[in-house]
Structures are given as structure tokens and as C-alpha cells.
Enzyme design. Sequence first.
Site, PDB file in Angstrom:
ATOM      1  N   GLY A  60       0.963  -1.198   0.031  1.00  0.00           N
ATOM      2  CA  GLY A  60       0.028   0.047   0.081  1.00  0.00           C
ATOM      3  C   GLY A  60       0.932   1.225  -0.087  1.00  0.00           C
ATOM      4  N   LYS A  90       9.608   2.038   0.795  1.00  0.00           N
ATOM      5  CA  LYS A  90       8.519   1.815   1.787  1.00  0.00           C
ATOM      6  C   LYS A  90       8.396   3.983   1.573  1.00  0.00           C
ATOM      7  CE  LYS A  90       7.444   1.177   6.716  1.00  0.00           C
ATOM      8  NZ  LYS A  90       8.419   0.341   7.724  1.00  0.00           N
ATOM      9  N   ASP A 136      -2.023   7.330   2.636  1.00  0.00           N
ATOM     10  CA  ASP A 136      -1.473   8.337   1.753  1.00  0.00           C
ATOM     11  C   ASP A 136      -0.185   7.743   1.007  1.00  0.00           C
ATOM     12  OD1 ASP A 136       0.524   8.325   3.921  1.00  0.00           O
ATOM     13  OD2 ASP A 136       0.210  10.344   4.341  1.00  0.00           O
ATOM     14  N   GLY A 137       0.214   6.670   1.284  1.00  0.00           N
ATOM     15  CA  GLY A 137       1.359   5.965   0.732  1.00  0.00           C
ATOM     16  C   GLY A 137       2.666   6.517   1.031  1.00  0.00           C
ATOM     17  N   ARG A 164      14.965  -0.514   0.531  1.00  0.00           N
ATOM     18  CA  ARG A 164      15.649  -1.499   1.306  1.00  0.00           C
ATOM     19  C   ARG A 164      16.172  -2.600   0.293  1.00  0.00           C
ATOM     20  NH1 ARG A 164      10.208  -3.582   2.723  1.00  0.00           N
ATOM     21  NH2 ARG A 164       9.955  -2.193   4.696  1.00  0.00           N
ATOM     22  N   ARG A 220       6.053 -13.186   0.750  1.00  0.00           N
ATOM     23  CA  ARG A 220       5.600 -13.258   2.218  1.00  0.00           C
ATOM     24  C   ARG A 220       4.701 -14.398   2.280  1.00  0.00           C
ATOM     25  NH1 ARG A 220       4.646  -7.433   3.580  1.00  0.00           N
ATOM     26  NH2 ARG A 220       5.699  -6.336   1.790  1.00  0.00           N
ATOM     27  N   ASP A 223       1.754 -11.470   7.081  1.00  0.00           N
ATOM     28  CA  ASP A 223       2.070 -10.592   5.827  1.00  0.00           C
ATOM     29  C   ASP A 223       3.579  -9.942   6.245  1.00  0.00           C
ATOM     30  OD1 ASP A 223       0.334  -9.180   7.510  1.00  0.00           O
ATOM     31  OD2 ASP A 223       1.007  -7.412   6.509  1.00  0.00           O
TER      32      ASP A 223
END
Length: 452
Positions: free
Chosen positions: A93, A114, A126-127, A180, A187, A253
Site C-alpha cells: 500500500g 517504503k 496516503d502511501g 531496502r 511473504r 504478511d
Amino acid sequence: MPFDPQAYRPERRILSLSEPFYDPVRAANFPETRLRFRNDRAATEVGLRGLDEAEWIAHFGRFAPLPESLEQPLALRYHGHQFRAYNPDLGDGRGFTFAQLRDRDGRLLDLGTKGSGQTPWSRFGDGRLTLKGGVREVLASEMLEALSVPTSRTFSLIETSEALERNDEPSPTRAAVLVRLSHGHIRIGTFQRLAYHRDEDAMRRLVRYVLTELYDEPGDDPVRLLELVVARTAVLAARYMAAGFVHGVLNSDNINVTGESFDYGPWRFAPTWDPGFTAAYFDHGGLYAFGRQPEAILWDVMQLASSLRLIAESDPLVAALDRFAEAYQPAVAEALLWRMGRVPRGEASDRALVQAVERALRASGVGLDRFFFDVFAQELPAGYGAEWDAVRAALADYASRKSRDHAYWRGEPCAMLIDEVEAIWAPIAERDDWGAFAAKLSAIRQMADALR
């Protein structure tokens, strides 16, 4: 040429999965981009050390594609149990898989983000990522790497000059985008989604991808996959305990099937050996408390086994799950002995020492970082009282794996308790002073050198 031709090995293996595993997306268009952290050690390993600051920001702040890797970012789809409640409305998301590379050992690496903007899975978010959250992720991943915990590595942190509203920290607050490095972002929840939709063909494709690309074991045997995940996650749980680390949100997750820790939100390091210590303020029942983390990780792996029943028989899956405990016990002994600077002697002796250490830590309340610093490759100092007699006696039979010649051992233990994290953030928030942050990273890397 900014790309080292000997080390830069681009890939796009994830495209072999195709639908229904991801959605092509675009990164947000940030007002500004200011580089705050770049991991030059990791960049050297993947052939990207030669990027100047403008080139770095272009790729990891504006997300211009890396040559011969993915042409467009991919937001991954998955489901998951969140605090044991199943949620079918998950997915990347506020992040995406931006590129794939090979590391120096030939293993496949994902560059994941991220705070890179909204995706079809953002729901009402809002991401974005707060700058403080990004700083905390750098600190967590650097500390865990130093303590030999299998972890993603923070590759880049860029401030994006946006004001974010958050209900769990003073707002408006500064924003950032983080990249990262991880050996895959598949997952347990990725498998759960396919089981939910009863998609046998996609499940077999995913098993084959994980075995072949992430474990380097070509094949499509779901039982073999579970055996590998059980072994890796048992080691992860053991290393968490030896590090005194509490992830905070061990939802299915958030468990990578390569057994590599990632996604650091409400993490903390435990001050003492307190099994009930929690990291997340919303973990009211202590589901993911320090001492319950092996149980929590095993529970998540059980959800993987349940998902694999779509294409495998139950009995061999159950047999694979049963190996978690027998993998965890020697792994936790090995991890604790490593942190004490000792050479393992054998399963029975090692387990007895570990039990003595745990009893003494709980009884005495001695700080974890203090203890491991004091005991590394030497006898316990005289100040440790009678509750440590069993540990002192057991240690007499153990050889040291390393000396205390490194300069680190002439100082104080490097720790990462919550008060220090806040103290590192305060000058950044108040006057944009990154001195304490840089000093801490230097101290962590000195500790890593001493331990290794």
C-alpha cells in the site's frame, strides 16, 4: 561509468510470475528530494557505489529504472493474518518492488520501497512514510545486521519535503522514501492469497519461483519449500531472542519466506530478559511480546502449511512443521554463544548454559547489552552476584572464539533502547542536526567489527 560491470548484475526474474502476483504502479512525484542516508557498503556489493548524489536520487528518490532491471515498479499482492485476524484486503500500500539484482554470492535481491506513494492497495492511506519512521528503520536494520540477525538492509533514505498528518506522533511531520535490499519480498501472506482464491496453478508457480529463485533449489515440491522455511524462520526466531529484539508486528504478511526480517515499525530492543516486554503500544494482550516471538513465528509458518494444503497432502506438511522446535533449540544456543564470544561444545552442554543464562538474567535484572558486553570472551566480572554462579561455572568449560583486542571492548556497550532512539531523533526534528544519527551508525559498525 557509474555501474560497476563486475558487480552490477541486474535481473527481472519476478516477471516470470506475472498475474496474479502484482500490479504495475508509478512512484509519487515528490516536491523535493534530499539524500539523508545511503548504504555505500551495500551499494559496493551490487555495483552501485559509483552513482553520484544526483544519480542516486534519480534512481532511489525519483525511481528512474535501473538499466536492464524492471521497467516499472510492481506493487505485490498478498493477504495475511493481522493479530490473528484474517485480512483479504492487503497488498503493497505504500511500497513496491523497484528492481532486482544479484548479490556477490549470486543470490537474487529485491530493491523494495517504503513511502513511495499510493498503489491499488493503499486503501485510505496516503502511501507515505514519516522521516522519523525512516530513521528508525535505518537504525533497526543496521543494529540487527551487526547482531547477526537475518535482516533486510536499508539501502537509501531520502527526505521528500512533504508534511504528513499522523495520529501517533506530533503532526505535521516530515516525510521520506526508503529503499531496502532483501532476498525477496515474498511473504507467507502471498501464499495465503492464492489459497483464499483456490488458485492451484498460481500456487505451483509461486512454489517453483521461491524454490528456484530464492533458495536455489530448482523444483516445485511444496513440502520441501515448507521444510526450508521452517529451518530459516527457526533461526530468525532464535536470533531475535539473542539480540533482545522485539519486532512488534509479526503478522503473517510481515514474514518473508526466506526467513529474513524486514518492515520495522513499532520495534524495540528489550532492556532486560523480560518475556512479557512488548514493542507495539497497540499489542494490549502481548501477542508479540519478546518471549512469545518464537511461538508467533511458528504460528505464521503454520498458516503457510495450511495454504500449501491446496497442492499437498497434510501429513508431510505437519511433519515439516514439527521440525521447528528441533531447529529452534540449537539455533538459539548457537546465537547466544556467538554473542557471548564462545565456541559451542555440544547440544546438551550448550542447552544447559543457555538455561542458566536465561535464569540468571531474569533473576538479576541485568541489562542484556551490559551482560553480553561483559561476558564476551572472558569470565564474568566479580560484580555479578551469587545468582550467576551456575553461569560462571558453565562458562569455565567454553573456549573463546575471539579476543577482546578490538577498541570496542575498551568502551561501553552499544545499545539501541527506546530512549536513545528518541535522543537521536530529537536534534533532527528540532534543528536538522544529523550528528547523533551518524555517530550511532559509526558505533554500530564498530560493534559489528568487534563481534565478527
